[in-house]
Design a protein around this motif. Structure first.
Motif, PDB file in Angstrom:
ATOM      1  N   SER A  67     125.525  79.928  39.721  1.00  0.00           N
ATOM      2  CA  SER A  67     124.857  78.854  40.464  1.00  0.00           C
ATOM      3  C   SER A  67     124.590  77.626  39.604  1.00  0.00           C
ATOM      4  CB  SER A  67     123.548  79.362  41.065  1.00  0.00           C
ATOM      5  OG  SER A  67     122.640  79.744  40.041  1.00  0.00           O
ATOM      6  N   ASP A  68     124.946  77.689  38.335  1.00  0.00           N
ATOM      7  CA  ASP A  68     124.778  76.578  37.399  1.00  0.00           C
ATOM      8  C   ASP A  68     126.163  76.026  37.079  1.00  0.00           C
ATOM      9  OD1 ASP A  68     124.824  75.366  34.631  1.00  0.00           O
ATOM     10  OD2 ASP A  68     122.666  75.681  34.807  1.00  0.00           O
ATOM     11  N   LEU A  69     126.414  74.771  37.420  1.00  0.00           N
ATOM     12  CA  LEU A  69     127.746  74.191  37.298  1.00  0.00           C
ATOM     13  C   LEU A  69     128.323  74.356  35.896  1.00  0.00           C
ATOM     14  CD1 LEU A  69     130.106  72.540  38.440  1.00  0.00           C
ATOM     15  CD2 LEU A  69     128.837  70.465  37.839  1.00  0.00           C
ATOM     16  N   HIS A  70     127.627  73.868  34.889  1.00  0.00           N
ATOM     17  CA  HIS A  70     128.177  73.880  33.537  1.00  0.00           C
ATOM     18  C   HIS A  70     128.198  75.281  32.940  1.00  0.00           C
ATOM     19  CE1 HIS A  70     128.513  69.552  33.450  1.00  0.00           C
ATOM     20  NE2 HIS A  70     127.278  69.468  33.910  1.00  0.00           N
ATOM     21  N   ALA A  71     127.189  76.080  33.232  1.00  0.00           N
ATOM     22  CA  ALA A  71     127.162  77.451  32.725  1.00  0.00           C
ATOM     23  C   ALA A  71     128.301  78.266  33.319  1.00  0.00           C
ATOM     24  CB  ALA A  71     125.816  78.102  33.038  1.00  0.00           C
ATOM     25  N   SER A  72     128.589  78.042  34.594  1.00  0.00           N
ATOM     26  CA  SER A  72     129.655  78.803  35.242  1.00  0.00           C
ATOM     27  C   SER A  72     131.025  78.436  34.682  1.00  0.00           C
ATOM     28  CB  SER A  72     129.616  78.596  36.759  1.00  0.00           C
ATOM     29  OG  SER A  72     129.904  77.249  37.105  1.00  0.00           O
ATOM     30  N   ILE A  73     131.240  77.154  34.416  1.00  0.00           N
ATOM     31  CA  ILE A  73     132.521  76.725  33.852  1.00  0.00           C
ATOM     32  C   ILE A  73     132.720  77.325  32.466  1.00  0.00           C
ATOM     33  CG2 ILE A  73     133.821  74.732  33.004  1.00  0.00           C
ATOM     34  CD1 ILE A  73     132.586  73.112  35.292  1.00  0.00           C
ATOM     35  N   ALA A  74     131.664  77.340  31.674  1.00  0.00           N
ATOM     36  CA  ALA A  74     131.755  77.914  30.327  1.00  0.00           C
ATOM     37  C   ALA A  74     131.982  79.420  30.387  1.00  0.00           C
ATOM     38  CB  ALA A  74     130.492  77.597  29.536  1.00  0.00           C
ATOM     39  N   ALA A  75     131.238  80.105  31.243  1.00  0.00           N
ATOM     40  CA  ALA A  75     131.294  81.564  31.287  1.00  0.00           C
ATOM     41  C   ALA A  75     132.601  82.082  31.887  1.00  0.00           C
ATOM     42  CB  ALA A  75     130.110  82.110  32.064  1.00  0.00           C
TER      43      ALA A  75
END
Length: 292
Positions: A59-67
Motif C-alpha cells: 500500500s506504500d508506492l515507493h516501498a512496494s516498488i523497492a520490495a
C-alpha cells in the motif's frame, strides 16, 4: 498472416506466488488455444507482483516498488518458460526495475520460443512517473527485434505520443509496434490510442495496444485503470477505412480479456509502395524541407 493477442489486463490481487503463477499460465493458455502467436500484456502489468507483499508494504508506492525487485527474476523466469513451452512470443508487460546505478526504469521484455529476445525501456516519462514514482527514462534507445513473425518494436504507453520514436523504429524496418499502456482515465487512454493511430498512419505500419483495466484499491500504483485493446493500421487500400483493424468490445471489462486479431503483413507492406498516399516516404522529405 500472423495472429496477435492483446490483453485488457485486470490488475487482480494475488497474495501467493502459486496463485499468481496459475493465473498467468491460464491466461497465456487461453490465448494460445485460440491460435495466438504473439501475446501482449500492458504497461505495469508486473505491478500485480506487489500483491504478494505484506499489506503495509504493497500500500506504500515507493516501498512496494523497492520490495518487488526480489520477485521480478522469478516472474521473468516464468514468462520465459511459458513462451518456450507454447512456442510463442510473449511480452508480459512492463515493471519498474532498479538498475545497477540505483535508478528505476520502466522496462518491457520480449520472450520467444528460444528465450529472451530483448528488452525495451520507456524513453519519455509521464509527470506521474517522474514526479511521484521517481522513475528515470531509459538510456538504451530504440530496439527493433528480429523475430520469426517479422521485425517488431515496443513503445511503452506515453512513448507512442511522440512521432520521432515510432519513426526511428520504422526506419529500422519495424512492421509492428507493440504498445503496452496503463492509463487511469478515459482521456489518458484516448491520448495513447490517438498516438497509436497517428503512428500507424505516418509510418504505414501496425500498432497493437494492450491496456490495464479495472480497479485495484490495494495498489497505489495501479489503483484505477481504463482502456481498450486495439490493432491500428494505415487507412488505405485493403485495410479498414478508419484504420481500426480490431478493437475490444468495451472500455473496462469485468475481468481480463484477450483481443485476438489476424494481421496480414504483406498487405501492410504493399500499402507502402502502392497506397493512395505515401506518408512513410513523404513525411520526412516535407519535414526536412521545412527545416531548411
Amino acid at each position: 498472416m500472423i495472429r496477435l493477442a492483446a490483453c485488457q489486463y485486470d490488475i487482480e490481487l494475488y497474495e501467493q506466488w502459486d496463485d499468481y503463477a496459475e493465473h498467468l499460465q491460464q491466461l497465456v493458455e487461453e490465448a494460445v488455444d485460440q491460435g495466438a502467436q504473439l501475446l501482449l500484456l500492458p504497461e505495469y502489468a508486473g505491478m500485480v507482483l506487489t500483491g504478494q507483499l505484506p499489506a503495509a508494504v504493497r500500500s506504500d508506492l515507493h516501498a512496494s516498488i523497492a520490495a518487488m525487485q526480489t520477485l521480478i527474476p522469478r516472474w521473468l523466469s516464468l514468462c520465459k518458460s511459458l513462451a518456450r513451452q507454447h512456442g510463442v512470443y510473449l511480452v508480459p508487460g512492463s515493471a519498474p526495475v532498479r538498475d545497477a546505478d540505483g535508478c528505476y526504469r520502466n522496462r518491457s521484455w520480449l520472450f520467444g520460443p528460444e528465450g529472451l529476445v530483448g528488452t525495451q525501456d520507456k524513453l519519455i516519462m509521464t509527470r506521474f512517473e517522474r514526479e511521484q514514482w521517481h522513475i528515470d527514462a531509459g538510456s538504451g534507445g530504440l530496439q527493433v527485434f528480429e523475430t520469426g513473425l517479422g521485425r517488431i518494436g515496443i513503445l511503452i504507453c506515453y512513448d507512442n505520443e511522440f512521432p520521432m520514436l515510432a519513426r526511428g523504429l520504422a526506419e529500422q524496418g519495424a512492421d509492428l509496434i507493440l504498445a503496452p499502456s496503463c492509463t487511469d482515465t478515459e482521456a489518458g487512454y484516448h491520448r495513447v490510442r490517438i498516438g497509436c493511430q497517428a503512428r500507424a498512419l505516418e509510418n504505414q505500419i501496425a500498432v497493437l495496444q494492450s491496456p490495464t483495466v479495472g480497479f485495484a484499491d490495494w495498489s497505489p500504483a495501479v489503483d484505477e485503470n481504463r482502456g481498450r485493446a486495439g490493432l491500428f493500421v494505415p487507412p488505405d487500400y485493403g485495410l479498414p477505412a478508419d484504420g481500426v483493424l480490431a478493437l475490444s468490445s468495451q472500455l473496462n471489462p469485468p475481468n481480463s480479456e484477450w483481443l485476438l486479431v489476424d494481421l496480414d503483413l504483406e498487405a501492410l507492406r504493399k500499402v507502402r509502395s502502392e497506397g493512395q498516399v505515401m506518408t512513410r516516404r513523404d513525411w520526412p522529405e516535407q519535414f526536412l524541407s521545412q527545416g531548411n
